[in-house]
Design a protein around this motif. Structure first.
Motif, short mmCIF file in Angstrom:
data_model
loop_
_atom_site.label_atom_id
_atom_site.label_comp_id
_atom_site.label_asym_id
_atom_site.label_seq_id
_atom_site.Cartn_x
_atom_site.Cartn_y
_atom_site.Cartn_z
N ALA A 194 -3.79 -9.68 -3.55
CA ALA A 194 -4.45 -8.89 -2.49
C ALA A 194 -5.84 -9.43 -2.16
O ALA A 194 -6.28 -9.32 -1.01
N ARG A 240 1.17 -0.44 8.67
CA ARG A 240 0.89 -1.68 7.94
C ARG A 240 0.21 -1.34 6.62
O ARG A 240 -0.64 -0.45 6.58
N LYS A 241 0.61 -2.00 5.53
CA LYS A 241 -0.11 -1.85 4.25
C LYS A 241 -1.38 -2.67 4.36
O LYS A 241 -1.32 -3.89 4.54
N MET A 270 -10.51 3.77 7.29
CA MET A 270 -9.41 4.06 6.35
C MET A 270 -9.66 5.38 5.62
O MET A 270 -8.76 6.22 5.47
N ILE A 311 -7.78 6.87 1.82
CA ILE A 311 -7.41 5.85 0.82
C ILE A 311 -8.63 4.96 0.60
O ILE A 311 -9.24 4.46 1.54
N PHE A 368 -6.79 -1.91 -0.27
CA PHE A 368 -6.91 -0.44 -0.29
C PHE A 368 -5.79 0.15 -1.14
O PHE A 368 -4.68 -0.38 -1.18
N LYS A 410 -7.17 7.36 -7.36
CA LYS A 410 -6.85 7.91 -6.04
C LYS A 410 -8.11 8.31 -5.28
O LYS A 410 -8.06 8.55 -4.09
N ASP A 466 -10.25 -5.74 -5.06
CA ASP A 466 -9.96 -6.92 -4.23
C ASP A 466 -10.70 -6.87 -2.89
O ASP A 466 -10.95 -7.92 -2.29
N LEU A 506 -2.81 1.15 10.95
CA LEU A 506 -2.28 2.40 10.40
C LEU A 506 -1.15 2.95 11.28
O LEU A 506 -0.15 3.45 10.77
N HIS A 518 -0.51 -6.96 -6.10
CA HIS A 518 -1.34 -7.01 -7.33
C HIS A 518 -2.50 -7.98 -7.04
O HIS A 518 -3.29 -7.75 -6.12
#
Ligand code: COA
Length: 393
Positions: A242, A271-272, A318, A324, A276, A282, A329, A267, A239
């Motif tokens: 970030a 990894r998050k 990305m 995405i 993003f 979306k 942030d 990627l 949340h």
């Protein structure tokens, strides 16, 4: 024979669940847009001060001049902290994260202000108190708006071994925050970029921290408790946290020439990537272009374009690889860094802004309250009998 449990669909993460009505803001993923009380957030960021936006969120209308003057006078009069709170900030562990210190500071304020029930101030004829708020609760919301920046700035200075700087009544909220942190107010375009960021961060539907605050408010607990709970929820890197992680990531990459490979590796390693993705948007977050515009102005003023060069490559890779999009942030992290804030202050700055949204939702919840109490699908053991301790082997 036990009765079979009827099939129920679990909405993990409450995805797609509409839990209440709300007139504060509207998130429209189909057009990547966001409105506060019907006004496009980017127009508010460009044309209004953060104080006007706070008033709008709480009252449903932008203030006229008299209303804004009355509101600002009250906010400016409440910025100072008690000696007890400043002394307690001096004692906070120097290793504590500023999200923990602002959470503790707000909790302390809750103790100081819990008996503030006698109505010592009133807006007289300037405006009415919003539905769902009492005069004392409304005044506590202004007090939180006024004092949270002072807590964050005082803690920042104490951690650096410096004396806190007292707020100045002649400054706007954004100017005053720079003054309390650094002892000076920067170029007006930097102040405007910061002020616009507060507007962009102020409110966003039933996001995790706002929902948390509403759950607390729904038990008829107090505004400070709802705010403390909101801060706890905002702290998480999925949340509000970030924006800090974005800057850590940009510093990890550190060189535009390495950005493409960095993202491909991230990627590949599943990894998050912070900054993003979004639960609701979306195909793009409406706040991103506005924050990006102001962030680039700050970069130009500071003569530092590296972070935006890295950001551009990360974003392109990305989008190409995963489709995405960046969220707010992503541009906010480097903008705050270029303004001179330390990375661990980014999420506390988000708190300064979001306290307006949390309070608006607490008022709205109180205006038509029902305790929020969802269900779970039980997956534990079937009902069984307790065996006494000596027979359990
Ligand atoms: N980096 C890499 N992959 C991501 C991603 C990111 N930031 N965000 C989403 N994805 C991928 C997920 O891995 C998932 O892929 P899969 O279907 O192959 O497993 C898919 O996109 C859907 O994502 P999901 O995690 O289900 O979305 P969510 O709605 O549960 O979570 C966020 C939304 C915001 C928590 C998530 O996008 C995220 O963790 N982003 C990074 C943190 C962040 O920037 N938070 C600020 C939000 S404003």
């Amino acid at each position: 024979m036990s009765t079979p449990t009827p099939a129920v669909e679990v909405k993990k993460g409450l995805e797609g669940v509409i839990v209440d009505e709300c007139a504060v803001s509207k998130v429209m993923p189909e057009t990547n847009s966001l409105t506060y009380r019907g006004y496009a957030v980017q127009d508010l960021a460009d044309q209004c001060s953060f104080e006007e936006v706070a008033f709008l969120l709480w009252h449903g209308e932008l203030p006229n001049k008299t209303q804004l003057t009355t509101f600002n006078e009250r906010e400016r009069s409440l910025r100072g902290l008690s000696k007890g709170l400043v002394d307690s900030i001096r004692l906070y562990p120097k290793s504590a994260h500023p999200m923990d210190t602002v959470r503790t500071g707000v909790s302390y304020l809750g103790m100081e202000e819990c008996s503030k029930d006698e109505e010592s101030w009133s807006p007289k004829d300037a405006f009415k108190i919003p539905a769902g708020a009492t005069l004392s609760n409304y005044d506590k919301a202004i007090s939180l708006l006024a004092k949270i920046p002072t807590i964050i700035a005082a803690d920042y200075r104490c951690r650096k071994g410096l004396e806190p700087i007292a707020p100045k009544k002649e400054l706007t909220m954004s100017e005053n925050f720079f003054h309390m942190c650094f002892g000076e107010v920067p170029h007006k375009d930097i102040v405007k970029a910061f002020d616009a960021s507060l507007t962009l961060y102020a409110e966003h539907g039933f996001n995790a921290s706002t929902f948390t605050s509403r759950v607390v408010a729904s038990t008829m607990s107090d505004l400070h408790s709802a705010t403390v709970a909101g801060i706890g929820s905002l702290k998480g890197p999925l949340h509000g946290g970030a924006n800090e992680q974005v800057m850590h990531m940009l510093k990890e990459v550190n060189d535009p020439a390495k950005a493409e490979q960095w993202m491909l590796d991230a990627l590949k390693n599943k990894r998050k990537v912070m900054g993003f993705g979004h639960r609701v948007y979306k195909t793009g977050d409406s706040r991103v272009p506005t924050m990006d515009k102001y962030g680039r102005k700050v970069a130009a003023l500071k003569g530092e374009t590296k972070w935006h060069a890295i950001s551009d490559i990360l974003k392109d890779v990305m989008l190409k690889q995963k489709d995405i999009h960046p969220n707010l942030d992503f541009p906010a992290g480097p903008a705050y860094y270029l303004m001179g804030f330390e990375i661990d202050m980014f999420t506390p700055i988000f708190v300064m802004a979001r306290t307006t949204g949390w309070s608006a939702h607490v008022f709205e919840q109180a205006a038509n309250n029902r305790i929020i109490r969802p269900l779970t699908k039980y997956t534990g053991p079937v009902q069984r009998s307790v065996v006494s301790l000596d027979k359990r082997g």
